[in-house]
Motif scaffolding. Structure first.
Motif, PDB file in Angstrom:
ATOM      1  N   VAL A  18      40.084  -5.268  57.654  1.00 14.02           N
ATOM      2  CA  VAL A  18      40.806  -4.339  56.992  1.00 14.02           C
ATOM      3  C   VAL A  18      41.714  -3.777  57.877  1.00 14.02           C
ATOM      4  CG1 VAL A  18      40.951  -2.603  55.164  1.00 14.02           C
ATOM      5  CG2 VAL A  18      38.990  -4.257  55.448  1.00 14.02           C
ATOM      6  N   VAL A  19      43.063  -3.677  57.656  1.00 13.22           N
ATOM      7  CA  VAL A  19      44.297  -2.921  58.159  1.00 13.22           C
ATOM      8  C   VAL A  19      45.010  -1.905  57.493  1.00 13.22           C
ATOM      9  CG1 VAL A  19      46.157  -3.386  59.991  1.00 13.22           C
ATOM     10  CG2 VAL A  19      44.271  -5.278  59.627  1.00 13.22           C
ATOM     11  N   PRO A  20      44.966  -1.053  58.087  1.00 10.80           N
ATOM     12  CA  PRO A  20      45.708   0.170  57.256  1.00 10.80           C
ATOM     13  C   PRO A  20      47.250   0.266  57.563  1.00 10.80           C
ATOM     14  CG  PRO A  20      44.392   1.173  59.173  1.00 10.80           C
ATOM     15  CD  PRO A  20      44.140  -0.218  59.202  1.00 10.80           C
ATOM     16  N   LYS A  21      47.822   0.851  56.588  1.00  8.82           N
ATOM     17  CA  LYS A  21      49.165   1.182  57.122  1.00  8.82           C
ATOM     18  C   LYS A  21      50.010   0.027  57.096  1.00  8.82           C
ATOM     19  CE  LYS A  21      48.573   5.769  57.335  1.00  8.82           C
ATOM     20  NZ  LYS A  21      47.110   5.819  57.248  1.00  8.82           N
ATOM     21  N   VAL A  22      49.976  -1.162  56.413  1.00  9.95           N
ATOM     22  CA  VAL A  22      50.459  -2.217  56.400  1.00  9.95           C
ATOM     23  C   VAL A  22      51.686  -1.944  55.354  1.00  9.95           C
ATOM     24  CG1 VAL A  22      50.631  -4.737  55.850  1.00  9.95           C
ATOM     25  CG2 VAL A  22      48.746  -3.536  57.211  1.00  9.95           C
ATOM     26  N   GLU A  23      53.193  -2.145  55.846  1.00 12.06           N
ATOM     27  CA  GLU A  23      54.200  -1.993  54.920  1.00 12.06           C
ATOM     28  C   GLU A  23      55.186  -2.972  54.813  1.00 12.06           C
ATOM     29  OE1 GLU A  23      55.031   2.753  55.521  1.00 12.06           O
ATOM     30  OE2 GLU A  23      55.810   1.545  57.041  1.00 12.06           O
ATOM     31  N   THR A  24      55.000  -4.205  55.292  1.00 15.76           N
ATOM     32  CA  THR A  24      55.693  -5.473  54.967  1.00 15.76           C
ATOM     33  C   THR A  24      55.162  -6.814  55.285  1.00 15.76           C
ATOM     34  OG1 THR A  24      56.396  -5.583  57.454  1.00 15.76           O
ATOM     35  CG2 THR A  24      57.654  -4.181  56.343  1.00 15.76           C
ATOM     36  N   GLY A  25      55.667  -7.871  54.692  1.00 16.14           N
ATOM     37  CA  GLY A  25      55.126  -9.108  54.833  1.00 16.14           C
ATOM     38  C   GLY A  25      55.140  -9.518  56.194  1.00 16.14           C
ATOM     39  N   GLU A  26      56.214  -9.373  56.897  1.00 16.53           N
ATOM     40  CA  GLU A  26      56.403  -9.371  58.462  1.00 16.53           C
ATOM     41  C   GLU A  26      54.922  -8.928  59.180  1.00 16.53           C
ATOM     42  OE1 GLU A  26      59.334  -9.068  62.102  1.00 16.53           O
ATOM     43  OE2 GLU A  26      59.797  -8.192  60.148  1.00 16.53           O
ATOM     44  N   GLN A  27      54.698  -7.834  58.738  1.00 12.24           N
ATOM     45  CA  GLN A  27      53.489  -7.200  59.442  1.00 12.24           C
ATOM     46  C   GLN A  27      52.196  -8.037  59.131  1.00 12.24           C
ATOM     47  OE1 GLN A  27      53.561  -3.021  58.075  1.00 12.24           O
ATOM     48  NE2 GLN A  27      54.468  -2.489  60.112  1.00 12.24           N
ATOM     49  N   VAL A  28      52.079  -8.567  58.000  1.00 15.39           N
ATOM     50  CA  VAL A  28      50.894  -9.367  57.316  1.00 15.39           C
ATOM     51  C   VAL A  28      50.937 -10.755  58.482  1.00 15.39           C
ATOM     52  CG1 VAL A  28      49.919 -10.468  55.661  1.00 15.39           C
ATOM     53  CG2 VAL A  28      51.022  -8.483  55.067  1.00 15.39           C
ATOM     54  N   ARG A  29      51.975 -11.201  58.481  1.00 14.12           N
ATOM     55  CA  ARG A  29      52.162 -12.688  59.022  1.00 14.12           C
ATOM     56  C   ARG A  29      51.880 -12.415  60.606  1.00 14.12           C
ATOM     57  NH1 ARG A  29      56.059 -13.175  55.210  1.00 14.12           N
ATOM     58  NH2 ARG A  29      57.841 -12.080  56.570  1.00 14.12           N
ATOM     59  N   ALA A  30      52.378 -11.241  61.065  1.00 12.10           N
ATOM     60  CA  ALA A  30      51.916 -11.047  62.679  1.00 12.10           C
ATOM     61  C   ALA A  30      50.399 -10.716  62.655  1.00 12.10           C
ATOM     62  CB  ALA A  30      52.699  -9.788  62.831  1.00 12.10           C
ATOM     63  N   LEU A  31      49.803 -10.169  61.732  1.00 14.54           N
ATOM     64  CA  LEU A  31      48.432  -9.938  61.883  1.00 14.54           C
ATOM     65  C   LEU A  31      47.653 -11.352  61.779  1.00 14.54           C
ATOM     66  CD1 LEU A  31      48.325  -6.609  59.685  1.00 14.54           C
ATOM     67  CD2 LEU A  31      47.473  -6.669  62.063  1.00 14.54           C
ATOM     68  N   ALA A  32      48.078 -11.988  60.698  1.00 15.69           N
ATOM     69  CA  ALA A  32      47.376 -13.204  60.655  1.00 15.69           C
ATOM     70  C   ALA A  32      47.654 -14.083  61.751  1.00 15.69           C
ATOM     71  CB  ALA A  32      47.945 -13.978  59.523  1.00 15.69           C
ATOM     72  N   THR A  33      48.588 -14.081  62.557  1.00 18.90           N
ATOM     73  CA  THR A  33      49.113 -14.808  63.906  1.00 18.90           C
ATOM     74  C   THR A  33      47.828 -14.262  64.894  1.00 18.90           C
ATOM     75  OG1 THR A  33      50.892 -15.488  63.368  1.00 18.90           O
ATOM     76  CG2 THR A  33      50.578 -15.261  65.700  1.00 18.90           C
ATOM     77  N   ALA A  34      47.892 -13.030  64.778  1.00 16.81           N
ATOM     78  CA  ALA A  34      46.921 -12.225  65.971  1.00 16.81           C
ATOM     79  C   ALA A  34      45.551 -12.487  65.743  1.00 16.81           C
ATOM     80  CB  ALA A  34      47.314 -10.874  65.783  1.00 16.81           C
ATOM     81  N   LEU A  35      45.082 -12.724  64.499  1.00 16.12           N
ATOM     82  CA  LEU A  35      43.580 -13.157  64.301  1.00 16.12           C
ATOM     83  C   LEU A  35      43.518 -14.389  64.937  1.00 16.12           C
ATOM     84  CD1 LEU A  35      43.188 -11.540  60.746  1.00 16.12           C
ATOM     85  CD2 LEU A  35      42.087 -10.650  63.149  1.00 16.12           C
ATOM     86  N   GLU A  36      44.108 -15.397  64.496  1.00 12.74           N
ATOM     87  CA  GLU A  36      44.281 -16.604  64.789  1.00 12.74           C
ATOM     88  C   GLU A  36      44.081 -16.607  66.464  1.00 12.74           C
ATOM     89  OE1 GLU A  36      45.842 -21.186  64.223  1.00 12.74           O
ATOM     90  OE2 GLU A  36      46.803 -19.549  63.353  1.00 12.74           O
ATOM     91  N   ALA A  37      44.999 -15.983  67.125  1.00 10.55           N
ATOM     92  CA  ALA A  37      45.044 -16.014  68.565  1.00 10.55           C
ATOM     93  C   ALA A  37      43.758 -15.573  69.284  1.00 10.55           C
ATOM     94  CB  ALA A  37      46.499 -15.379  68.884  1.00 10.55           C
ATOM     95  N   ALA A  38      43.140 -14.455  68.496  1.00  7.65           N
ATOM     96  CA  ALA A  38      42.008 -13.791  68.976  1.00  7.65           C
ATOM     97  C   ALA A  38      40.635 -14.651  68.687  1.00  7.65           C
ATOM     98  CB  ALA A  38      42.032 -12.487  68.423  1.00  7.65           C
TER      99      ALA A  38
END
Length: 295
Positions: free
Chosen positions: A100-120
């Protein structure tokens, strides 16, 4: 509609309880609560000097397998904080049901988070939940909801939203009703689950029950909670009533018996395909919850 293809496709998220991951006794107690999901919190409920220990506790709990059928998620600190990167990396390795990620405000942030999860190295089963808790997030809710297949749940952060609006907490929540409805619309348009925000007064059972009823009527799938004492009432509020289940069965029976007829009615009401879909959803939810109770 999200996760409502049938009894095996729907996962109840009626009650979703925040638990401070710094409190080991609370984490242990959570194993016995009749809650649908847990958010092991590394953010608001944890003091800065306890963040690292909380992270370790949450990751151990999420990977322990000790919580049975309960959905176990970890709320990390927000993007841009000094703890976010380490939180995300550790949580990804632990492989909870969701991060769960707080303070998300844009779709771009969501895509970056999804990429970061995959990379991790987060397993595919680990979903992304994001919190909608600012005016910008509300205006971008549709973009946020549709930004990634990994994103499965929108969580309303109503306390932060009220603060950002310079509004007040009042019975009926008039200051944030527009935001709540926009979030539900966004979630439904993208086929996601959407969870209502918390109720702050744990002593006000009547007010809590009213807000649960309002949330259900608005279309929320469940509600986030801050105290174990709120779980039972929340589960009841977001489950179909006996009358609703009986009525849904009657609608389906009338539809099946009236196959080929020009007009189908049930208890004097016109029945169309949309009513059949609603009845099927009610029964799917009921059967999934009954399965939990049996476990």
């Amino acid at each position: 509609m999200p996760d409502v293809a049938g009894p095996t496709g729907y996962r109840p998220r009626r009650s979703v309880l925040y638990m401070p991951a710094s409190n080991e006794r609370a984490l242990e107690k959570a194993r016995t609560l009749a809650v649908d999901a847990l958010i092991l919190d590394l953010e608001d409920a944890v003091a800065p000097d306890a963040k690292e220990q909380a992270r370790e506790n949450a990751c151990h709990a999420a990977s322990s397998g000790d919580y049975g059928r309960r959905e176990v998620t970890i709320r990390v600190n927000a993007v841009g904080t000094q703890w976010h990167a380490a939180d995300l990396a550790a949580a990804a390795v632990a492989g909870p049901d969701a991060i769960v990620v707080p303070k998300v405000e844009t779709g771009e942030q969501v895509r970056a988070l999804a990429t970061a999860l995959e990379a991790a190295g987060a397993p595919e089963r680990t979903q992304l939940w994001v919190m909608v808790e600012t005016p910008q997030a509300v205006f971008n809710a549709r973009e946020i909801a549709a930004a990634s297949d990994r994103l499965s749940v929108l969580v309303l952060g109503t306390n932060d939203l009220v603060k950002e609006l310079a509004a007040e907490h009042v019975p009926g929540r008039q200051p944030v009703l527009t935001a709540l409805s926009l979030a539900v619309l966004a979630a439904r348009s993208a086929g996601k689950v959407v969870l209502d925000g918390v109720y702050n007064d744990v002593q006000d059972a009547e007010g809590f029950a009213a807000e649960c009823e309002q949330g259900r009527q608005l279309g929320f799938d469940g509600k986030t909670l801050i105290h174990p004492g709120q779980v039972e009432a929340c589960n009841a509020a977001f489950a179909p009533s006996e009358a609703a289940v009986e009525d849904a069965r009657g609608v389906l029976a009338a539809w099946e018996s009236g196959a080929g007829a020009g007009v189908v009615t049930h208890r004097g009401r016109l029945v169309e395909s949309l009513h059949v879909e609603t009845a099927q959803r009610v029964l799917a939810v009921h059967e999934a919850i009954s399965g939990l109770d049996a476990d």
